[in-house]
Design a protein around this motif. Structure first.
Motif, PDB file in Angstrom:
ATOM      1  N   ASN A 170     -18.811 -39.514  12.772  1.00  0.00           N
ATOM      2  CA  ASN A 170     -19.463 -40.069  11.599  1.00  0.00           C
ATOM      3  C   ASN A 170     -18.466 -40.478  10.530  1.00  0.00           C
ATOM      4  OD1 ASN A 170     -21.126 -39.559   8.830  1.00  0.00           O
ATOM      5  ND2 ASN A 170     -22.454 -40.262  10.489  1.00  0.00           N
ATOM      6  N   ALA A 171     -17.458 -39.634  10.304  1.00  0.00           N
ATOM      7  CA  ALA A 171     -16.477 -39.910   9.258  1.00  0.00           C
ATOM      8  C   ALA A 171     -15.588 -41.096   9.584  1.00  0.00           C
ATOM      9  CB  ALA A 171     -15.620 -38.673   9.002  1.00  0.00           C
ATOM     10  N   ASN A 172     -15.456 -41.409  10.858  1.00  0.00           N
ATOM     11  CA  ASN A 172     -14.596 -42.524  11.260  1.00  0.00           C
ATOM     12  C   ASN A 172     -15.372 -43.787  11.605  1.00  0.00           C
ATOM     13  OD1 ASN A 172     -11.541 -41.620  11.666  1.00  0.00           O
ATOM     14  ND2 ASN A 172     -12.857 -39.894  12.193  1.00  0.00           N
ATOM     15  N   SER A 173     -16.675 -43.775  11.317  1.00  0.00           N
ATOM     16  CA  SER A 173     -17.484 -44.960  11.615  1.00  0.00           C
ATOM     17  C   SER A 173     -17.960 -45.664  10.357  1.00  0.00           C
ATOM     18  CB  SER A 173     -18.690 -44.560  12.465  1.00  0.00           C
ATOM     19  OG  SER A 173     -19.517 -43.663  11.741  1.00  0.00           O
ATOM     20  N   MET A 174     -17.438 -45.214   9.187  1.00  0.00           N
ATOM     21  CA  MET A 174     -17.806 -45.829   7.907  1.00  0.00           C
ATOM     22  C   MET A 174     -19.318 -45.825   7.713  1.00  0.00           C
ATOM     23  SD  MET A 174     -14.930 -46.446   6.575  1.00  0.00           S
ATOM     24  CE  MET A 174     -15.352 -47.473   5.172  1.00  0.00           C
ATOM     25  N   GLY A 175     -19.936 -44.708   8.083  1.00  0.00           N
ATOM     26  CA  GLY A 175     -21.361 -44.562   7.868  1.00  0.00           C
ATOM     27  C   GLY A 175     -22.232 -45.218   8.913  1.00  0.00           C
ATOM     28  N   LYS A 176     -21.634 -45.852   9.928  1.00  0.00           N
ATOM     29  CA  LYS A 176     -22.412 -46.507  10.977  1.00  0.00           C
ATOM     30  C   LYS A 176     -22.073 -45.858  12.316  1.00  0.00           C
ATOM     31  CE  LYS A 176     -22.393 -50.949   8.552  1.00  0.00           C
ATOM     32  NZ  LYS A 176     -22.022 -52.370   8.622  1.00  0.00           N
ATOM     33  N   LEU A 230     -21.312 -45.112  24.428  1.00  0.00           N
ATOM     34  CA  LEU A 230     -20.192 -44.987  25.354  1.00  0.00           C
ATOM     35  C   LEU A 230     -19.075 -44.196  24.695  1.00  0.00           C
ATOM     36  CD1 LEU A 230     -18.558 -45.816  27.917  1.00  0.00           C
ATOM     37  CD2 LEU A 230     -17.863 -47.849  26.642  1.00  0.00           C
ATOM     38  N   PHE A 231     -18.637 -43.123  25.354  1.00  0.00           N
ATOM     39  CA  PHE A 231     -17.534 -42.306  24.867  1.00  0.00           C
ATOM     40  C   PHE A 231     -16.354 -42.529  25.804  1.00  0.00           C
ATOM     41  CE2 PHE A 231     -19.790 -39.467  21.855  1.00  0.00           C
ATOM     42  CZ  PHE A 231     -21.100 -39.825  22.141  1.00  0.00           C
ATOM     43  N   GLU A 232     -15.329 -43.178  25.318  1.00  0.00           N
ATOM     44  CA  GLU A 232     -14.173 -43.500  26.164  1.00  0.00           C
ATOM     45  C   GLU A 232     -12.926 -42.793  25.628  1.00  0.00           C
ATOM     46  OE1 GLU A 232     -12.195 -47.606  26.615  1.00  0.00           O
ATOM     47  OE2 GLU A 232     -13.513 -47.421  28.350  1.00  0.00           O
ATOM     48  N   LEU A 233     -12.483 -41.788  26.367  1.00  0.00           N
ATOM     49  CA  LEU A 233     -11.332 -40.986  25.957  1.00  0.00           C
ATOM     50  C   LEU A 233     -10.079 -41.480  26.663  1.00  0.00           C
ATOM     51  CD1 LEU A 233     -10.245 -38.464  24.430  1.00  0.00           C
ATOM     52  CD2 LEU A 233     -10.696 -37.161  26.535  1.00  0.00           C
ATOM     53  N   THR A 234      -9.052 -41.779  25.885  1.00  0.00           N
ATOM     54  CA  THR A 234      -7.765 -42.203  26.424  1.00  0.00           C
ATOM     55  C   THR A 234      -6.718 -41.142  26.112  1.00  0.00           C
ATOM     56  OG1 THR A 234      -8.315 -44.537  26.075  1.00  0.00           O
ATOM     57  CG2 THR A 234      -5.995 -43.991  26.404  1.00  0.00           C
ATOM     58  N   VAL A 235      -6.048 -40.667  27.146  1.00  0.00           N
ATOM     59  CA  VAL A 235      -4.972 -39.688  26.972  1.00  0.00           C
ATOM     60  C   VAL A 235      -3.666 -40.437  26.753  1.00  0.00           C
ATOM     61  CG1 VAL A 235      -3.722 -37.767  28.008  1.00  0.00           C
ATOM     62  CG2 VAL A 235      -6.170 -38.058  28.462  1.00  0.00           C
ATOM     63  N   ILE A 249     -15.885 -44.627  20.468  1.00  0.00           N
ATOM     64  CA  ILE A 249     -17.323 -44.404  20.620  1.00  0.00           C
ATOM     65  C   ILE A 249     -18.038 -45.684  20.192  1.00  0.00           C
ATOM     66  CG2 ILE A 249     -19.280 -42.939  20.030  1.00  0.00           C
ATOM     67  CD1 ILE A 249     -17.272 -40.811  19.111  1.00  0.00           C
ATOM     68  N   ILE A 250     -18.737 -46.292  21.120  1.00  0.00           N
ATOM     69  CA  ILE A 250     -19.423 -47.549  20.822  1.00  0.00           C
ATOM     70  C   ILE A 250     -20.834 -47.507  21.396  1.00  0.00           C
ATOM     71  CG2 ILE A 250     -17.325 -48.942  20.706  1.00  0.00           C
ATOM     72  CD1 ILE A 250     -17.820 -49.821  23.551  1.00  0.00           C
ATOM     73  N   GLN A 251     -21.665 -48.375  20.872  1.00  0.00           N
ATOM     74  CA  GLN A 251     -23.033 -48.476  21.346  1.00  0.00           C
ATOM     75  C   GLN A 251     -23.236 -49.878  21.923  1.00  0.00           C
ATOM     76  OE1 GLN A 251     -25.995 -47.563  18.425  1.00  0.00           O
ATOM     77  NE2 GLN A 251     -27.669 -47.617  19.873  1.00  0.00           N
ATOM     78  N   PRO A 252     -22.945 -50.044  23.192  1.00  0.00           N
ATOM     79  CA  PRO A 252     -23.058 -51.365  23.808  1.00  0.00           C
ATOM     80  C   PRO A 252     -24.509 -51.768  24.016  1.00  0.00           C
ATOM     81  CG  PRO A 252     -22.537 -49.736  25.461  1.00  0.00           C
ATOM     82  CD  PRO A 252     -22.520 -49.016  24.139  1.00  0.00           C
ATOM     83  N   LYS A 253     -24.705 -53.027  24.310  1.00  0.00           N
ATOM     84  CA  LYS A 253     -26.061 -53.532  24.532  1.00  0.00           C
ATOM     85  C   LYS A 253     -26.607 -53.054  25.867  1.00  0.00           C
ATOM     86  CE  LYS A 253     -25.299 -57.702  21.784  1.00  0.00           C
ATOM     87  NZ  LYS A 253     -25.289 -59.196  21.781  1.00  0.00           N
ATOM     88  N   HIS A 255     -26.567 -50.460  29.382  1.00  0.00           N
ATOM     89  CA  HIS A 255     -26.524 -49.017  29.660  1.00  0.00           C
ATOM     90  C   HIS A 255     -25.070 -48.542  29.725  1.00  0.00           C
ATOM     91  CE1 HIS A 255     -27.768 -45.175  31.288  1.00  0.00           C
ATOM     92  NE2 HIS A 255     -26.866 -45.296  32.227  1.00  0.00           N
ATOM     93  N   CYS A 256     -24.792 -47.387  29.206  1.00  0.00           N
ATOM     94  CA  CYS A 256     -23.412 -46.891  29.163  1.00  0.00           C
ATOM     95  C   CYS A 256     -23.297 -45.501  29.756  1.00  0.00           C
ATOM     96  CB  CYS A 256     -22.895 -46.882  27.727  1.00  0.00           C
ATOM     97  SG  CYS A 256     -23.768 -45.741  26.673  1.00  0.00           S
ATOM     98  N   GLN A 257     -22.069 -45.138  30.036  1.00  0.00           N
ATOM     99  CA  GLN A 257     -21.772 -43.817  30.564  1.00  0.00           C
ATOM    100  C   GLN A 257     -20.550 -43.276  29.843  1.00  0.00           C
ATOM    101  OE1 GLN A 257     -21.100 -44.479  34.735  1.00  0.00           O
ATOM    102  NE2 GLN A 257     -23.285 -44.476  35.233  1.00  0.00           N
ATOM    103  N   ILE A 258     -20.332 -41.978  30.008  1.00  0.00           N
ATOM    104  CA  ILE A 258     -19.137 -41.362  29.438  1.00  0.00           C
ATOM    105  C   ILE A 258     -17.965 -41.620  30.359  1.00  0.00           C
ATOM    106  CG2 ILE A 258     -18.103 -39.181  28.729  1.00  0.00           C
ATOM    107  CD1 ILE A 258     -20.876 -38.148  28.206  1.00  0.00           C
ATOM    108  N   ARG A 259     -16.841 -42.029  29.786  1.00  0.00           N
ATOM    109  CA  ARG A 259     -15.663 -42.278  30.588  1.00  0.00           C
ATOM    110  C   ARG A 259     -14.525 -41.390  30.135  1.00  0.00           C
ATOM    111  NH1 ARG A 259     -15.203 -48.876  30.393  1.00  0.00           N
ATOM    112  NH2 ARG A 259     -17.192 -49.387  31.411  1.00  0.00           N
ATOM    113  N   HIS A 260     -13.761 -40.899  31.087  1.00  0.00           N
ATOM    114  CA  HIS A 260     -12.533 -40.151  30.787  1.00  0.00           C
ATOM    115  C   HIS A 260     -11.397 -40.877  31.517  1.00  0.00           C
ATOM    116  CE1 HIS A 260     -14.607 -36.561  29.196  1.00  0.00           C
ATOM    117  NE2 HIS A 260     -15.544 -36.900  30.053  1.00  0.00           N
ATOM    118  N   THR A 261     -10.350 -41.216  30.819  1.00  0.00           N
ATOM    119  CA  THR A 261      -9.211 -41.886  31.462  1.00  0.00           C
ATOM    120  C   THR A 261      -7.964 -41.084  31.239  1.00  0.00           C
ATOM    121  OG1 THR A 261      -8.788 -43.204  29.484  1.00  0.00           O
ATOM    122  CG2 THR A 261     -10.260 -44.145  31.159  1.00  0.00           C
TER     123      THR A 261
END
Length: 261
Positions: A170-176, A230-235, A249-253, A255-261
């Motif tokens: 929330n704090a890193n999305s500027m309220g959105k 969509l939660f996309e984690l990059t190491v 973290i994005i909300q695509p149009k 269907h999305c899934q959680i991704r770990h890379t």
């Protein structure tokens, strides 16, 4: 001689900052300043934040009823739960130390303070509190611009780590809540989620343990609560060594899934 003394002071200040993870320079830093709190303590703190209004000043005094907190948290009116809430406020008083960087007359400095100016618990179940006047502006800005999720959303989060991640999101999305990027070194991520030990030293875990027990757990829980995102984690690595993480973290149009890379 003056230059040498100044250099010594710089080292002293930097030493303080290296041992503490509470440096606040902007409002959303508050969202990642309380790694020492438990999930229950986080929820009590969020209940306190919910009373902040746009027109409040740094001298505003807030009054809440312990019974209302107990009901909000879905607890029964037992003496044990009254005690639990009281102990949560005691923890908020002791675990919310903050360092504020200052700059006066061309000189850097640090204000050592805490989130609350005082917390008073009265025998009739009334709790009165006031935020520190030095910290209050950050609290108000955080509430007005970043703290856009509802208390009902917070009550659905079970783990401390997922609750922390929700606040960072929330704090890193500027309220959105449709787009956010959270990025930091391994040490920064650990400070946001793990806090420090009793001596004020940052807690450190191995990168593998932290990813498995903190990031994966919190991402999976929020993924279930917000399945459209969509939660996309990059190491991030330097050679084979893990040096940090980036979470998009994005909300695509679609269907999305959680991704770990």
């Amino acid at each position: 001689m003056a230059i040498i003394e100044c250099s010594k002071m710089d080292k002293a200040i930097n030493s303080l900052l290296s041992r503490q993870n509470y440096l606040v320079t902007q409002a959303n830093d508050l969202a990642r300043s309380f790694g020492n709190l438990t999930a229950f303590e986080h929820k009590v703190l969020d209940y306190c934040f919910s009373f902040v209004k746009a027109e409040d000043t740094s001298k505003q005094i807030y009054v809440v009823q312990m019974l209302d907190i107990i009901r909000h948290l879905g607890l029964n009116k037992s003496g044990k739960n009254y005690q639990r809430v009281a102990e949560a406020f005691q923890a908020l008083n002791t675990k919310t130390a903050l360092y504020l960087r200052t700059y006066k007359n061309g000189k850097n400095g640090i204000i050592m303070t805490s989130l609350f100016d005082y917390i008073e618990i009265i025998e009739d179940g009334k709790i009165e509190f006031q935020f520190s006047q030095k910290v209050a502006p950050y609290v108000f800005e955080l509430k007005q611009n970043f703290y856009s999720f509802k208390l009902s959303e917070l009550s659905n989060v079970r783990s401390k780590y997922a609750l922390t991640l929700l606040k960072l999101w929330n704090a890193n999305s500027m309220g959105k809540l449709n787009k956010a990027t959270i990025k930091g070194t391994l040490e920064e991520w650990e400070s946001w989620f793990l806090g420090s030990d009793n001596e004020g030293k940052p807690k450190r875990w191995s990168a593998g343990r932290f990813k498995q027990r903190v990031l994966s757990v919190s991402i999976d829980e929020l993924g279930k609560l917000y399945p459209k995102n969509l939660f996309e984690l990059t190491v991030e690595k330097s050679g084979r060594k893990v040096v940090g993480y980036r979470l998009d973290i994005i909300q695509p149009k679609l269907h999305c899934q959680i991704r770990h890379t």
